[in-house]
Write a protein that holds these residues in place. Structure first.
Motif, PDB file in Angstrom:
ATOM      1  N   UNK A  87       0.904  -1.162   0.004  1.00 34.50           N
ATOM      2  CA  UNK A  87      -0.032   0.118   0.253  1.00 34.50           C
ATOM      3  C   UNK A  87       0.835   1.165   0.084  1.00 34.50           C
ATOM      4  N   UNK A  88       1.971   1.262   0.345  1.00 35.93           N
ATOM      5  CA  UNK A  88       2.768   2.335   0.393  1.00 35.93           C
ATOM      6  C   UNK A  88       3.677   2.625  -0.703  1.00 35.93           C
ATOM      7  N   UNK A  89       3.512   1.826  -1.784  1.00 36.23           N
ATOM      8  CA  UNK A  89       4.262   1.961  -3.042  1.00 36.23           C
ATOM      9  C   UNK A  89       4.210   3.130  -3.653  1.00 36.23           C
ATOM     10  N   UNK A  90       5.294   3.533  -4.169  1.00 36.52           N
ATOM     11  CA  UNK A  90       5.279   4.738  -5.043  1.00 36.52           C
ATOM     12  C   UNK A  90       6.467   4.664  -6.350  1.00 36.52           C
ATOM     13  N   UNK A  91       6.336   5.661  -7.242  1.00 31.96           N
ATOM     14  CA  UNK A  91       7.196   5.488  -8.304  1.00 31.96           C
ATOM     15  C   UNK A  91       8.364   6.495  -8.541  1.00 31.96           C
ATOM     16  N   UNK A  92       8.632   7.177  -7.411  1.00 31.55           N
ATOM     17  CA  UNK A  92       9.434   8.384  -7.249  1.00 31.55           C
ATOM     18  C   UNK A  92      10.911   7.715  -7.215  1.00 31.55           C
ATOM     19  N   UNK A  93      11.865   8.345  -7.886  1.00 29.20           N
ATOM     20  CA  UNK A  93      13.323   7.824  -7.920  1.00 29.20           C
ATOM     21  C   UNK A  93      14.265   9.207  -7.814  1.00 29.20           C
ATOM     22  N   UNK A  94      15.088   9.201  -7.014  1.00 30.88           N
ATOM     23  CA  UNK A  94      16.133  10.568  -6.977  1.00 30.88           C
ATOM     24  C   UNK A  94      17.161  10.183  -7.926  1.00 30.88           C
ATOM     25  N   UNK A  95      17.604  11.355  -8.626  1.00 31.27           N
ATOM     26  CA  UNK A  95      18.577  11.159  -9.392  1.00 31.27           C
ATOM     27  C   UNK A  95      19.500  12.587  -9.591  1.00 31.27           C
ATOM     28  N   UNK A  96      20.708  12.584  -9.008  1.00 31.26           N
ATOM     29  CA  UNK A  96      21.583  13.813  -9.055  1.00 31.26           C
ATOM     30  C   UNK A  96      20.988  14.765  -8.031  1.00 31.26           C
ATOM     31  N   UNK A  97      20.450  14.246  -7.077  1.00 33.01           N
ATOM     32  CA  UNK A  97      19.913  15.122  -5.795  1.00 33.01           C
ATOM     33  C   UNK A  97      18.339  15.614  -6.108  1.00 33.01           C
ATOM     34  N   UNK A  98      17.716  15.213  -7.317  1.00 27.80           N
ATOM     35  CA  UNK A  98      16.494  15.588  -7.524  1.00 27.80           C
ATOM     36  C   UNK A  98      15.559  14.372  -7.530  1.00 27.80           C
ATOM     37  N   UNK A  99      14.318  14.615  -7.026  1.00 29.31           N
ATOM     38  CA  UNK A  99      13.462  13.641  -6.737  1.00 29.31           C
ATOM     39  C   UNK A  99      12.432  13.706  -8.008  1.00 29.31           C
ATOM     40  N   UNK A 100      12.406  12.837  -9.003  1.00 30.02           N
ATOM     41  CA  UNK A 100      11.454  12.822 -10.045  1.00 30.02           C
ATOM     42  C   UNK A 100      10.149  11.847  -9.610  1.00 30.02           C
ATOM     43  N   UNK A 101       9.170  12.189 -10.298  1.00 31.94           N
ATOM     44  CA  UNK A 101       7.765  11.565  -9.935  1.00 31.94           C
ATOM     45  C   UNK A 101       7.708  10.201 -10.627  1.00 31.94           C
ATOM     46  N   UNK A 102       8.396   9.747 -11.703  1.00 27.59           N
ATOM     47  CA  UNK A 102       8.323   8.737 -12.231  1.00 27.59           C
ATOM     48  C   UNK A 102      10.059   8.046 -12.410  1.00 27.59           C
ATOM     49  N   UNK A 103       9.866   6.831 -12.689  1.00 28.34           N
ATOM     50  CA  UNK A 103      11.233   6.349 -12.777  1.00 28.34           C
ATOM     51  C   UNK A 103      12.048   6.385 -14.086  1.00 28.34           C
ATOM     52  N   UNK A 104      11.509   7.027 -14.830  1.00 34.29           N
ATOM     53  CA  UNK A 104      11.911   7.334 -16.486  1.00 34.29           C
ATOM     54  C   UNK A 104      11.861   8.732 -16.983  1.00 34.29           C
ATOM     55  N   UNK A 105      12.551   8.850 -18.031  1.00 32.34           N
ATOM     56  CA  UNK A 105      12.727  10.332 -18.606  1.00 32.34           C
ATOM     57  C   UNK A 105      12.590  10.292 -20.145  1.00 32.34           C
ATOM     58  N   UNK A 106      12.809  11.389 -20.682  1.00 27.03           N
ATOM     59  CA  UNK A 106      12.740  11.456 -22.242  1.00 27.03           C
ATOM     60  C   UNK A 106      14.095  11.648 -22.791  1.00 27.03           C
ATOM     61  N   UNK A 107      14.600  10.725 -23.668  1.00 23.83           N
ATOM     62  CA  UNK A 107      15.776  11.170 -23.965  1.00 23.83           C
ATOM     63  C   UNK A 107      16.127  12.079 -25.297  1.00 23.83           C
ATOM     64  N   UNK A 108      17.448  12.291 -25.605  1.00 27.16           N
ATOM     65  CA  UNK A 108      17.395  13.125 -26.673  1.00 27.16           C
ATOM     66  C   UNK A 108      16.869  12.509 -27.968  1.00 27.16           C
ATOM     67  N   UNK A 109      16.170  13.510 -28.809  1.00 29.78           N
ATOM     68  CA  UNK A 109      15.705  12.913 -30.152  1.00 29.78           C
ATOM     69  C   UNK A 109      15.748  14.050 -31.339  1.00 29.78           C
ATOM     70  N   UNK A 110      16.818  14.082 -31.937  1.00 28.68           N
ATOM     71  CA  UNK A 110      16.956  15.106 -32.945  1.00 28.68           C
ATOM     72  C   UNK A 110      15.856  15.224 -34.076  1.00 28.68           C
TER      73      UNK A 110
END
Ligand SMILES: Cc1cc2nc3c(=O)[nH]c(=O)nc-3n(C[C@H](O)[C@H](O)[C@H](O)COP(=O)(O)O)c2cc1C
Length: 411
Positions: A87-110
């Motif tokens: 019940x206490x599960x969450x998807x937050x992950x910290x990276x380089x000192x910042x807490x993001x809401x989800x464990x994924x991001x958007x990579x560079x796309x030219x």
């Protein structure tokens, strides 16, 4: 493991308030038919002229590496744990000192703005709204200063020739714009052999051929919604961010020359960037553990293990296969993975193999193509919801509880 390395563990899941349970965000009717990332990819295939869709979705030569990105996930199955209070599960992950809401991001796309109207802005604004990281590409068509203003947390990705006289002013421009994270892509020594692009008539520079005209005429949503709208409101797109100054327009014959001696980029240049850039420095496109060790000695802050979405060296293995070995030698620095992630379960497999974070490319750009910023936000929500649900199903409360004990090789 945590994104910052072993020393900085996130709060144990048991201390998370139960009130942090997620409730599904309301879905506007025009987005309700998109139920998975694959739905956006199918819709983008219809929306875009064949040559642009081939550029977005395709790989290189035989597509071996593109397919290996999916194959590598299919080779792992889960061994879920039962009777875990989730019940206490969450998807937050910290990276380089910042807490993001989800464990994924958007990579560079030219060239995103060639496919989706104001593509880079749309992607970065959606990422900001949903509190996930977004990396802007050196091959983007909107000025990096504009992206930094729209999303002060965006990262910058560089394609650089081995020429200090071009590297130094570019790094200075990125610093002046306020970027705090610099990603050097290291797997584009030369342009790769993307035959599908040539067959479809997609060339860089773009050539105003009958094929281009015809594909535009038969895809009016793209032609009027992206191409003519861009020309009318912003003029001919330029490669704005490869150097300290503006690069050539997308129709320019000078483009190849503007790339410079990328095949001369080598370790001393990474040292040069490290000395000049005060923020976080990552290399993207690393697959060999020895390269990770060397980059660590130079002082990089993290690694993006990637075969460039199967778009560069055909036959380059999926980074997923190298992840555990690379994590072993990374000395606690974040090891980030991208390539072939299409489901929450893929995100979880990458974390279980040691990823500190992951990035998801084509589906996010596809969402921007068909529904703009709301589409990208919907895609982020869908993937985040999948991860949140899958955490309960696997018997875990947070991403840093996932490890190899949840996986078994099935092929
Ligand atoms: C249309 C497109 C353009 C890309 N442009 C860049 C780029 O400019 N710089 C870069 O480092 N990687 C680029 N990539 C690779 C992505 O950053 C990422 O590694 C890859 O898309 C991940 O695989 P996925 O699309 O299967 O998630 C591009 C990928 C796509 C699909």
């Amino acid at each position: 493991m945590t994104a910052e390395g072993p020393a900085q563990s996130r709060a144990p899941a048991t201390t998370q308030a139960l009130s942090q349970k997620r409730s599904a965000p309301p879905v506007p009717p025009h987005l309700a038919k998109f139920l998975s990332l694959a739905d956006f990819e199918r819709a983008a295939a219809k929306h875009l002229p064949k040559m642009l869709h081939g550029y977005l979705a395709g790989g290189v030569e035989t597509d071996w590496s593109l397919e290996d990105n999916r194959r590598a996930f299919a080779e792992w199955g889960f061994i879920p744990r039962c009777l875990v209070d989730a019940r206490s599960r969450h998807t937050r992950v910290s990276l380089f000192g910042k807490e993001y809401s989800a464990p994924f991001g958007i990579p560079p796309m030219g060239s995103s703005a060639l496919m989706a109207y104001r593509g880079d802005l749309v992607l970065t604004q959606a990422a900001r709204a949903k509190n996930i990281p977004m990396i802007m590409s050196a091959s983007s068509l909107i000025k990096l200063e504009e992206i930094a203003k729209a999303n002060p947390d965006a990262w910058y990705q560089a394609y650089l020739p081995g020429e200090p006289s071009r590297i130094e002013p570019l790094v200075d421009r990125v610093i002046a714009a306020g970027f705090k994270t610099f990603v050097l892509t290291v797997d584009v020594q030369v342009s790769s052999n993307r035959e599908n692009n040539i067959r479809n008539g997609y060339t860089i520079p773009l050539k105003p051929t009958f094929k281009l005209f015809w594909q535009g005429a038969t895809h009016p949503q793209w032609a009027f919604g992206t191409w003519f709208r861009t020309l009318k409101n912003h003029g001919m797109p330029y490669f704005e961010n490869m150097d300290a100054g503006r690069g050539p327009p997308i129709l320019s014959r000078e483009l190849e020359r503007a790339f410079g001696a990328r095949d001369g980029l080598s370790w001393p240049h990474l040292e040069l960037i490290r000395k000049r850039f005060p923020g976080k420095l990552l290399i993207k496109g690393v697959l060999h553990p020895d390269d990770v060790v060397r980059a660590k000695e130079i002082g990089v802050d993290g690694f993006m293990v990637s075969n460039h979405g199967g778009r560069q060296l055909d036959g380059a293995v999926s980074g997923l296969r190298m992840l555990p070995e690379i994590v072993k030698v990374a000395g606690g620095l974040p090891v980030i993975y991208d390539g072939g992630i299409r489901r929450g379960t893929d995100v979880m497999k990458a974390y279980a193999l040691g990823a500190a974070f992951v990035f998801v490319g084509r589906p996010m750009l596809s969402a921007a193509v068909v529904r703009g910023q709301p589409g990208v936000e919907r895609a982020i929500d869908l993937l985040q919801e999948e991860v949140h649900r899958d955490l309960a199903l696997i018997g875990a409360n947070a991403m840093d509880q996932l490890g190899p004990e949840f996986l078994v090789k099935v092929r």
